[in-house]
Design a protein around this motif. Structure first.
Motif, PDB file in Angstrom:
ATOM      1  N   THR A 190       3.147   1.047 -13.592  1.00  0.00           N
ATOM      2  CA  THR A 190       2.396   0.980 -14.840  1.00  0.00           C
ATOM      3  C   THR A 190       2.281   2.326 -15.551  1.00  0.00           C
ATOM      4  OG1 THR A 190       0.356   1.220 -13.537  1.00  0.00           O
ATOM      5  CG2 THR A 190       1.035  -1.020 -14.140  1.00  0.00           C
ATOM      6  N   ALA A 191       3.008   3.337 -15.090  1.00  0.00           N
ATOM      7  CA  ALA A 191       2.969   4.657 -15.728  1.00  0.00           C
ATOM      8  C   ALA A 191       3.696   4.620 -17.068  1.00  0.00           C
ATOM      9  CB  ALA A 191       3.599   5.699 -14.817  1.00  0.00           C
ATOM     10  N   ILE A 192       3.260   5.465 -17.993  1.00  0.00           N
ATOM     11  CA  ILE A 192       3.913   5.541 -19.300  1.00  0.00           C
ATOM     12  C   ILE A 192       4.568   6.901 -19.520  1.00  0.00           C
ATOM     13  CG2 ILE A 192       2.427   3.813 -20.358  1.00  0.00           C
ATOM     14  CD1 ILE A 192       0.862   6.109 -21.675  1.00  0.00           C
ATOM     15  N   ASP A 193       4.372   7.839 -18.598  1.00  0.00           N
ATOM     16  CA  ASP A 193       5.032   9.131 -18.695  1.00  0.00           C
ATOM     17  C   ASP A 193       5.106   9.747 -17.297  1.00  0.00           C
ATOM     18  OD1 ASP A 193       2.513  10.454 -18.113  1.00  0.00           O
ATOM     19  OD2 ASP A 193       1.977  10.187 -20.221  1.00  0.00           O
ATOM     20  N   THR A 194       5.626  10.964 -17.230  1.00  0.00           N
ATOM     21  CA  THR A 194       5.797  11.627 -15.939  1.00  0.00           C
ATOM     22  C   THR A 194       4.862  12.819 -15.787  1.00  0.00           C
ATOM     23  OG1 THR A 194       7.613  12.941 -16.863  1.00  0.00           O
ATOM     24  CG2 THR A 194       8.193  10.894 -15.714  1.00  0.00           C
ATOM     25  N   SER A 195       3.758  12.806 -16.529  1.00  0.00           N
ATOM     26  CA  SER A 195       2.827  13.934 -16.470  1.00  0.00           C
ATOM     27  C   SER A 195       2.011  13.949 -15.187  1.00  0.00           C
ATOM     28  CB  SER A 195       1.880  13.899 -17.673  1.00  0.00           C
ATOM     29  OG  SER A 195       1.099  12.717 -17.668  1.00  0.00           O
ATOM     30  N   ASP A 196       2.005  12.842 -14.439  1.00  0.00           N
ATOM     31  CA  ASP A 196       1.216  12.771 -13.210  1.00  0.00           C
ATOM     32  C   ASP A 196       1.919  11.842 -12.225  1.00  0.00           C
ATOM     33  OD1 ASP A 196      -0.694  12.845 -11.276  1.00  0.00           O
ATOM     34  OD2 ASP A 196      -2.296  11.947 -12.462  1.00  0.00           O
ATOM     35  N   ILE A 197       2.640  12.424 -11.287  1.00  0.00           N
ATOM     36  CA  ILE A 197       3.382  11.656 -10.290  1.00  0.00           C
ATOM     37  C   ILE A 197       2.674  11.794  -8.948  1.00  0.00           C
ATOM     38  CG2 ILE A 197       5.587  11.302  -9.138  1.00  0.00           C
ATOM     39  CD1 ILE A 197       5.682  10.776 -12.134  1.00  0.00           C
ATOM     40  N   ASP A 198       2.253  10.673  -8.385  1.00  0.00           N
ATOM     41  CA  ASP A 198       1.546  10.684  -7.103  1.00  0.00           C
ATOM     42  C   ASP A 198       2.494  10.286  -5.980  1.00  0.00           C
ATOM     43  OD1 ASP A 198      -1.173  11.237  -8.101  1.00  0.00           O
ATOM     44  OD2 ASP A 198      -0.952   9.287  -9.070  1.00  0.00           O
ATOM     45  N   ILE A 199       2.455  11.062  -4.899  1.00  0.00           N
ATOM     46  CA  ILE A 199       3.267  10.779  -3.713  1.00  0.00           C
ATOM     47  C   ILE A 199       2.370  10.733  -2.487  1.00  0.00           C
ATOM     48  CG2 ILE A 199       5.120  11.598  -2.203  1.00  0.00           C
ATOM     49  CD1 ILE A 199       6.300  13.096  -4.495  1.00  0.00           C
ATOM     50  N   LEU A 200       2.585   9.747  -1.635  1.00  0.00           N
ATOM     51  CA  LEU A 200       1.950   9.715  -0.326  1.00  0.00           C
ATOM     52  C   LEU A 200       2.984  10.157   0.692  1.00  0.00           C
ATOM     53  CD1 LEU A 200      -0.338   7.018   1.233  1.00  0.00           C
ATOM     54  CD2 LEU A 200       1.691   7.799   2.484  1.00  0.00           C
ATOM     55  N   VAL A 201       2.649  11.165   1.494  1.00  0.00           N
ATOM     56  CA  VAL A 201       3.532  11.594   2.577  1.00  0.00           C
ATOM     57  C   VAL A 201       2.827  11.303   3.903  1.00  0.00           C
ATOM     58  CG1 VAL A 201       4.832  13.311   1.291  1.00  0.00           C
ATOM     59  CG2 VAL A 201       2.669  13.975   2.331  1.00  0.00           C
ATOM     60  N   GLU A 202       3.473  10.479   4.695  1.00  0.00           N
ATOM     61  CA  GLU A 202       2.894  10.116   5.992  1.00  0.00           C
ATOM     62  C   GLU A 202       3.170  11.213   7.019  1.00  0.00           C
ATOM     63  OE1 GLU A 202       3.629   6.984   9.633  1.00  0.00           O
ATOM     64  OE2 GLU A 202       4.317   6.423   7.621  1.00  0.00           O
ATOM     65  N   LEU A 203       2.132  11.634   7.737  1.00  0.00           N
ATOM     66  CA  LEU A 203       2.262  12.639   8.779  1.00  0.00           C
ATOM     67  C   LEU A 203       2.018  11.998  10.140  1.00  0.00           C
ATOM     68  CD1 LEU A 203       0.284  15.608   7.150  1.00  0.00           C
ATOM     69  CD2 LEU A 203       2.671  14.932   6.826  1.00  0.00           C
ATOM     70  N   PRO A 204       2.504  12.606  11.210  1.00  0.00           N
ATOM     71  CA  PRO A 204       2.288  12.047  12.557  1.00  0.00           C
ATOM     72  C   PRO A 204       0.805  11.909  12.870  1.00  0.00           C
ATOM     73  CG  PRO A 204       3.942  13.777  12.617  1.00  0.00           C
ATOM     74  CD  PRO A 204       3.322  13.828  11.249  1.00  0.00           C
ATOM     75  N   ARG A 205       0.452  10.849  13.580  1.00  0.00           N
ATOM     76  CA  ARG A 205      -0.959  10.593  13.882  1.00  0.00           C
ATOM     77  C   ARG A 205      -1.575  11.726  14.703  1.00  0.00           C
ATOM     78  NH1 ARG A 205      -4.877   7.477  11.463  1.00  0.00           N
ATOM     79  NH2 ARG A 205      -6.701   7.644  12.798  1.00  0.00           N
ATOM     80  N   GLU A 206      -0.784  12.394  15.508  1.00  0.00           N
ATOM     81  CA  GLU A 206      -1.333  13.493  16.300  1.00  0.00           C
ATOM     82  C   GLU A 206      -1.817  14.640  15.424  1.00  0.00           C
ATOM     83  OE1 GLU A 206       3.227  13.438  17.026  1.00  0.00           O
ATOM     84  OE2 GLU A 206       1.570  12.001  16.882  1.00  0.00           O
ATOM     85  N   GLU A 207      -1.241  14.758  14.227  1.00  0.00           N
ATOM     86  CA  GLU A 207      -1.725  15.772  13.293  1.00  0.00           C
ATOM     87  C   GLU A 207      -3.125  15.424  12.797  1.00  0.00           C
ATOM     88  OE1 GLU A 207      -0.416  18.661  12.363  1.00  0.00           O
ATOM     89  OE2 GLU A 207       1.329  18.400  13.651  1.00  0.00           O
ATOM     90  N   TYR A 208      -3.382  14.140  12.614  1.00  0.00           N
ATOM     91  CA  TYR A 208      -4.735  13.701  12.248  1.00  0.00           C
ATOM     92  C   TYR A 208      -5.729  14.118  13.328  1.00  0.00           C
ATOM     93  CZ  TYR A 208      -8.719  10.546  11.652  1.00  0.00           C
ATOM     94  OH  TYR A 208      -9.984  10.032  11.518  1.00  0.00           O
ATOM     95  N   ASN A 209      -5.376  13.844  14.582  1.00  0.00           N
ATOM     96  CA  ASN A 209      -6.274  14.194  15.684  1.00  0.00           C
ATOM     97  C   ASN A 209      -6.515  15.702  15.749  1.00  0.00           C
ATOM     98  OD1 ASN A 209      -6.307  11.468  16.425  1.00  0.00           O
ATOM     99  ND2 ASN A 209      -4.549  11.710  17.777  1.00  0.00           N
ATOM    100  N   ARG A 210      -5.476  16.471  15.479  1.00  0.00           N
ATOM    101  CA  ARG A 210      -5.600  17.928  15.544  1.00  0.00           C
ATOM    102  C   ARG A 210      -6.526  18.464  14.461  1.00  0.00           C
ATOM    103  NH1 ARG A 210      -2.620  22.616  13.777  1.00  0.00           N
ATOM    104  NH2 ARG A 210      -1.055  21.374  12.657  1.00  0.00           N
ATOM    105  N   PHE A 211      -6.319  18.040  13.238  1.00  0.00           N
ATOM    106  CA  PHE A 211      -7.144  18.555  12.142  1.00  0.00           C
ATOM    107  C   PHE A 211      -8.547  17.953  12.163  1.00  0.00           C
ATOM    108  CE2 PHE A 211      -2.943  19.638  10.454  1.00  0.00           C
ATOM    109  CZ  PHE A 211      -3.176  20.942  10.027  1.00  0.00           C
ATOM    110  N   ASP A 212      -8.670  16.721  12.655  1.00  0.00           N
ATOM    111  CA  ASP A 212      -9.993  16.100  12.736  1.00  0.00           C
ATOM    112  C   ASP A 212     -10.882  16.801  13.757  1.00  0.00           C
ATOM    113  OD1 ASP A 212     -11.876  13.985  12.034  1.00  0.00           O
ATOM    114  OD2 ASP A 212     -11.481  13.166  14.025  1.00  0.00           O
ATOM    115  N   SER A 213     -10.271  17.405  14.762  1.00  0.00           N
ATOM    116  CA  SER A 213     -11.036  18.069  15.818  1.00  0.00           C
ATOM    117  C   SER A 213     -11.482  19.478  15.428  1.00  0.00           C
ATOM    118  CB  SER A 213     -10.209  18.137  17.107  1.00  0.00           C
ATOM    119  OG  SER A 213      -9.072  18.964  16.934  1.00  0.00           O
ATOM    120  N   LEU A 214     -10.933  19.990  14.339  1.00  0.00           N
ATOM    121  CA  LEU A 214     -11.294  21.344  13.921  1.00  0.00           C
ATOM    122  C   LEU A 214     -12.680  21.380  13.301  1.00  0.00           C
ATOM    123  CD1 LEU A 214      -7.947  22.513  12.254  1.00  0.00           C
ATOM    124  CD2 LEU A 214      -8.786  23.066  14.546  1.00  0.00           C
TER     125      LEU A 214
END
Length: 269
Positions: A54-78
Protein backbone atom coordinates in the motif's frame (compact mmCIF):
# COMPACT_ATOMS: atom_id res chain seq x y z
CA UNK A 1 -15.22 15.22 -5.46
CA UNK A 2 -11.83 13.58 -5.06
CA UNK A 3 -12.86 9.99 -5.72
CA UNK A 4 -10.91 6.80 -5.23
CA UNK A 5 -9.54 5.80 -8.62
CA UNK A 6 -7.65 2.82 -9.95
CA UNK A 7 -3.98 3.28 -9.24
CA UNK A 8 -2.29 -0.10 -9.40
CA UNK A 9 1.46 0.04 -8.75
CA UNK A 10 2.51 3.69 -8.67
CA UNK A 11 6.14 3.23 -7.66
CA UNK A 12 8.36 3.09 -10.73
CA UNK A 13 10.25 -0.05 -11.69
CA UNK A 14 13.48 1.95 -11.44
CA UNK A 15 12.78 2.94 -7.84
CA UNK A 16 11.76 -0.62 -6.94
CA UNK A 17 15.01 -1.89 -8.40
CA UNK A 18 17.05 0.57 -6.33
CA UNK A 19 15.14 -0.38 -3.18
CA UNK A 20 15.75 -4.06 -3.91
CA UNK A 21 19.47 -3.49 -4.41
CA UNK A 22 19.81 -1.73 -1.05
CA UNK A 23 17.56 -4.26 0.65
CA UNK A 24 19.85 -7.08 -0.46
CA UNK A 25 23.01 -5.27 0.64
CA UNK A 26 21.54 -4.64 4.08
CA UNK A 27 20.32 -8.23 4.36
CA UNK A 28 23.71 -9.58 3.35
CA UNK A 29 25.46 -7.44 5.98
CA UNK A 30 23.10 -8.65 8.72
CA UNK A 31 23.38 -12.31 7.67
CA UNK A 32 27.15 -12.09 7.61
CA UNK A 33 27.31 -10.65 11.11
CA UNK A 34 24.62 -12.65 12.89
CA UNK A 35 24.21 -15.87 10.88
CA UNK A 36 27.68 -16.23 9.35
CA UNK A 37 26.22 -16.79 5.89
CA UNK A 38 26.60 -14.85 2.63
CA UNK A 39 22.91 -14.72 1.59
CA UNK A 40 21.33 -11.41 0.55
CA UNK A 41 17.76 -12.70 0.83
CA UNK A 42 17.53 -15.09 3.80
CA UNK A 43 16.13 -14.04 7.17
CA UNK A 44 14.59 -10.77 5.98
CA UNK A 45 11.38 -9.38 4.54
CA UNK A 46 9.74 -6.12 3.59
CA UNK A 47 7.23 -4.98 6.19
CA UNK A 48 5.21 -1.80 6.78
CA UNK A 49 3.33 -0.17 3.91
CA UNK A 50 5.86 -1.34 1.31
CA UNK A 51 5.50 -4.93 2.49
CA UNK A 52 1.69 -4.76 2.59
CA UNK A 53 1.53 -3.35 -0.95
CA UNK A 54 0.00 0.00 0.00
CA UNK A 55 3.02 2.34 -0.23
CA UNK A 56 2.87 5.27 -2.64
CA UNK A 57 6.57 6.19 -2.60
CA UNK A 58 9.96 4.99 -1.39
CA UNK A 59 10.53 7.61 1.29
CA UNK A 60 10.07 5.02 4.06
CA UNK A 61 11.03 1.39 3.47
CA UNK A 62 10.61 -0.96 6.43
CA UNK A 63 12.58 -4.21 6.68
CA UNK A 64 12.36 -6.95 9.28
CA UNK A 65 15.61 -8.87 9.74
CA UNK A 66 15.32 -12.08 11.70
CA UNK A 67 18.19 -12.80 14.11
CA UNK A 68 19.05 -16.09 15.86
CA UNK A 69 16.99 -16.72 18.99
CA UNK A 70 20.15 -17.05 21.06
CA UNK A 71 20.85 -13.39 20.33
CA UNK A 72 17.52 -12.54 21.96
CA UNK A 73 18.55 -14.46 25.07
CA UNK A 74 21.92 -12.72 25.14
CA UNK A 75 20.62 -9.18 24.87
CA UNK A 76 17.62 -9.87 27.10
CA UNK A 77 19.96 -10.95 29.90
CA UNK A 78 21.95 -7.72 29.80
CA UNK A 79 21.28 -5.12 32.46
CA UNK A 80 20.62 -1.54 31.46
CA UNK A 81 18.49 -1.67 28.28
CA UNK A 82 19.80 -4.62 26.32
CA UNK A 83 17.38 -3.61 23.57
CA UNK A 84 19.40 -0.45 22.98
CA UNK A 85 22.60 -2.46 22.75
CA UNK A 86 20.98 -4.78 20.24
CA UNK A 87 20.18 -1.83 17.99
CA UNK A 88 23.77 -0.62 18.30
CA UNK A 89 25.06 -4.07 17.31
CA UNK A 90 22.76 -4.07 14.26
CA UNK A 91 23.82 -0.53 13.39
CA UNK A 92 27.49 -1.50 13.51
CA UNK A 93 26.89 -4.49 11.23
CA UNK A 94 25.17 -2.35 8.61
CA UNK A 95 27.74 0.44 8.96
CA UNK A 96 30.34 -1.89 7.45
CA UNK A 97 28.36 -1.88 4.20
CA UNK A 98 27.33 1.79 4.28
CA UNK A 99 30.22 3.49 6.15
CA UNK A 100 29.42 6.99 4.87
CA UNK A 101 25.62 6.95 5.21
CA UNK A 102 23.60 8.52 8.00
CA UNK A 103 22.79 5.49 10.18
CA UNK A 104 21.31 5.75 13.67
CA UNK A 105 19.14 3.84 16.13
CA UNK A 106 15.66 5.18 16.77
CA UNK A 107 13.41 3.51 19.34
CA UNK A 108 12.73 0.16 17.72
CA UNK A 109 14.71 0.31 14.49
CA UNK A 110 17.99 1.22 12.88
CA UNK A 111 17.47 4.01 10.34
CA UNK A 112 19.44 4.68 7.16
CA UNK A 113 18.76 8.05 5.53
CA UNK A 114 20.11 8.01 2.00
CA UNK A 115 20.93 11.29 0.27
CA UNK A 116 18.35 10.66 -2.48
CA UNK A 117 15.48 10.75 0.04
CA UNK A 118 14.98 7.01 0.44
CA UNK A 119 14.81 6.03 4.09
CA UNK A 120 15.22 2.47 5.36
CA UNK A 121 14.06 1.41 8.81
CA UNK A 122 15.48 -1.97 9.84
CA UNK A 123 13.69 -3.86 12.59
CA UNK A 124 15.64 -6.68 14.29
CA UNK A 125 13.31 -9.49 15.29
CA UNK A 126 13.27 -13.01 16.71
CA UNK A 127 10.83 -15.83 16.09
CA UNK A 128 8.49 -16.14 19.05
CA UNK A 129 8.64 -19.77 20.15
CA UNK A 130 5.88 -21.33 22.29
CA UNK A 131 6.26 -23.78 25.17
CA UNK A 132 6.43 -26.75 22.78
CA UNK A 133 9.10 -25.16 20.60
CA UNK A 134 6.76 -24.18 17.76
CA UNK A 135 6.67 -20.89 15.87
CA UNK A 136 3.25 -19.30 15.32
CA UNK A 137 4.32 -16.60 12.88
CA UNK A 138 4.93 -13.93 15.49
CA UNK A 139 8.20 -12.11 16.17
CA UNK A 140 9.62 -10.43 19.24
CA UNK A 141 11.33 -7.10 18.56
CA UNK A 142 13.06 -4.54 20.77
CA UNK A 143 11.71 -1.26 22.08
CA UNK A 144 14.35 0.92 23.72
CA UNK A 145 11.84 3.31 25.29
CA UNK A 146 11.01 3.30 29.02
CA UNK A 147 14.16 1.39 29.94
CA UNK A 148 13.73 -1.25 27.27
CA UNK A 149 11.17 -3.99 26.62
CA UNK A 150 10.04 -6.44 23.96
CA UNK A 151 7.03 -6.09 21.66
CA UNK A 152 5.37 -8.53 19.25
CA UNK A 153 4.46 -8.36 15.57
CA UNK A 154 3.10 -10.75 12.92
CA UNK A 155 3.73 -9.10 9.54
CA UNK A 156 3.28 -12.19 7.37
CA UNK A 157 -0.27 -12.69 8.64
CA UNK A 158 -1.05 -9.03 7.96
CA UNK A 159 0.38 -9.14 4.46
CA UNK A 160 -1.47 -12.32 3.55
CA UNK A 161 -4.78 -10.94 4.82
CA UNK A 162 -4.32 -7.68 2.89
CA UNK A 163 -3.35 -9.53 -0.29
CA UNK A 164 -6.36 -11.86 -0.11
CA UNK A 165 -8.90 -9.10 0.51
CA UNK A 166 -7.36 -6.95 -2.21
CA UNK A 167 -7.94 -9.77 -4.66
CA UNK A 168 -11.56 -10.13 -3.49
CA UNK A 169 -12.09 -6.39 -3.91
CA UNK A 170 -10.54 -6.49 -7.39
CA UNK A 171 -7.83 -4.07 -6.27
CA UNK A 172 -10.06 -1.58 -4.46
CA UNK A 173 -8.49 -2.24 -1.04
CA UNK A 174 -4.97 -1.22 -2.09
CA UNK A 175 -6.27 1.67 -4.21
CA UNK A 176 -8.25 3.09 -1.28
CA UNK A 177 -5.27 2.84 1.07
CA UNK A 178 -3.04 4.57 -1.48
CA UNK A 179 -5.65 7.26 -2.10
CA UNK A 180 -5.87 8.03 1.62
CA UNK A 181 -2.07 8.23 1.83
CA UNK A 182 -2.03 10.77 -1.00
CA UNK A 183 -4.59 12.92 0.81
CA UNK A 184 -2.67 12.63 4.08
CA UNK A 185 0.65 13.54 2.46
CA UNK A 186 -0.73 16.39 0.35
CA UNK A 187 -3.13 18.05 2.80
CA UNK A 188 -2.43 16.79 6.33
CA UNK A 189 1.29 16.06 6.34
CA UNK A 190 1.82 17.86 9.65
CA UNK A 191 -0.62 15.49 11.39
CA UNK A 192 0.03 11.98 12.72
CA UNK A 193 -1.60 9.11 10.82
CA UNK A 194 0.45 5.87 10.49
CA UNK A 195 -0.02 3.67 7.46
CA UNK A 196 -1.07 0.70 9.61
CA UNK A 197 -4.05 2.73 10.87
CA UNK A 198 -5.14 3.52 7.32
CA UNK A 199 -4.71 -0.06 6.13
CA UNK A 200 -6.42 -1.60 9.16
CA UNK A 201 -9.36 0.79 9.01
CA UNK A 202 -10.01 0.21 5.31
CA UNK A 203 -9.48 -3.55 5.66
CA UNK A 204 -12.17 -3.83 8.35
CA UNK A 205 -14.67 -1.48 6.71
CA UNK A 206 -14.44 -2.11 2.98
CA UNK A 207 -17.12 -4.78 3.30
CA UNK A 208 -18.12 -6.25 -0.06
CA UNK A 209 -17.17 -3.17 -2.07
CA UNK A 210 -14.99 -3.89 -5.09
CA UNK A 211 -13.99 -2.51 -8.44
CA UNK A 212 -16.37 -3.54 -11.20
CA UNK A 213 -15.69 -6.87 -12.79
CA UNK A 214 -16.60 -7.94 -16.29
CA UNK A 215 -20.38 -7.99 -16.68
CA UNK A 216 -21.19 -5.90 -13.57
CA UNK A 217 -23.28 -2.74 -13.99
CA UNK A 218 -23.25 -0.93 -10.63
CA UNK A 219 -21.53 2.47 -10.62
CA UNK A 220 -21.92 3.27 -6.93
CA UNK A 221 -18.19 3.58 -6.44
CA UNK A 222 -18.09 6.36 -9.04
CA UNK A 223 -20.78 8.35 -7.20
CA UNK A 224 -18.85 8.60 -3.95
CA UNK A 225 -21.17 6.39 -1.91
CA UNK A 226 -18.20 4.27 -0.86
CA UNK A 227 -16.23 7.25 0.42
CA UNK A 228 -19.21 8.55 2.38
CA UNK A 229 -19.70 5.11 3.90
CA UNK A 230 -16.11 5.02 5.16
CA UNK A 231 -16.44 8.49 6.63
CA UNK A 232 -19.63 7.60 8.49
CA UNK A 233 -17.90 4.57 10.06
CA UNK A 234 -15.02 6.55 11.62
CA UNK A 235 -15.74 7.41 15.28
CA UNK A 236 -14.86 10.74 16.86
CA UNK A 237 -12.67 9.34 19.60
CA UNK A 238 -10.15 6.54 19.92
CA UNK A 239 -11.55 3.17 18.93
CA UNK A 240 -10.62 -0.48 19.01
CA UNK A 241 -8.77 -1.24 15.80
CA UNK A 242 -6.88 -4.43 15.05
CA UNK A 243 -4.33 -5.25 12.37
CA UNK A 244 -5.42 -7.37 9.38
CA UNK A 245 -4.87 -11.08 9.83
CA UNK A 246 -2.95 -10.97 13.09
CA UNK A 247 -5.69 -9.27 15.11
CA UNK A 248 -3.08 -7.33 17.08
CA UNK A 249 -4.22 -4.06 18.60
CA UNK A 250 -3.38 -0.94 16.58
CA UNK A 251 -2.76 2.24 18.54
CA UNK A 252 -5.23 4.95 17.50
CA UNK A 253 -5.44 7.32 20.48
CA UNK A 254 -3.49 10.13 18.81
CA UNK A 255 -4.63 9.87 15.20
CA UNK A 256 -8.40 9.38 14.99
CA UNK A 257 -8.97 13.08 14.35
CA UNK A 258 -6.55 12.98 11.43
CA UNK A 259 -8.22 9.87 10.06
CA UNK A 260 -11.54 11.73 10.11
CA UNK A 261 -9.96 14.69 8.35
CA UNK A 262 -8.70 12.45 5.56
CA UNK A 263 -12.04 10.64 5.22
CA UNK A 264 -13.94 13.92 5.30
CA UNK A 265 -11.79 15.22 2.47
CA UNK A 266 -12.62 12.11 0.49
CA UNK A 267 -16.36 12.43 1.04
CA UNK A 268 -16.86 16.19 0.58
CA UNK A 269 -18.37 17.56 -2.60
Amino acid sequence: MDLVRKRGEIISAEQCSLVSKRYKRITKAVNSEFWQINSDTAHSMYVGSYGRGTAIDTSDIDILVELPREEYNRFDSLKGNGQSRLLQALKNAIKQTYPFSDIHADGQVVVIDFTDGIRFEILPAFRKIDYWGNWNGQYDYPDTNMGGNWLTTAPKEEQEAMKNLNQLSNGLLFDTCKHMREIRDNYFSSYHLPGIVIDSFVYHNIGSWHWLRDGEQSSNIEKGIYENRLYSLCPIWSFHLTAPGSGMLVETSDCVDTLRKVLNYMSKE
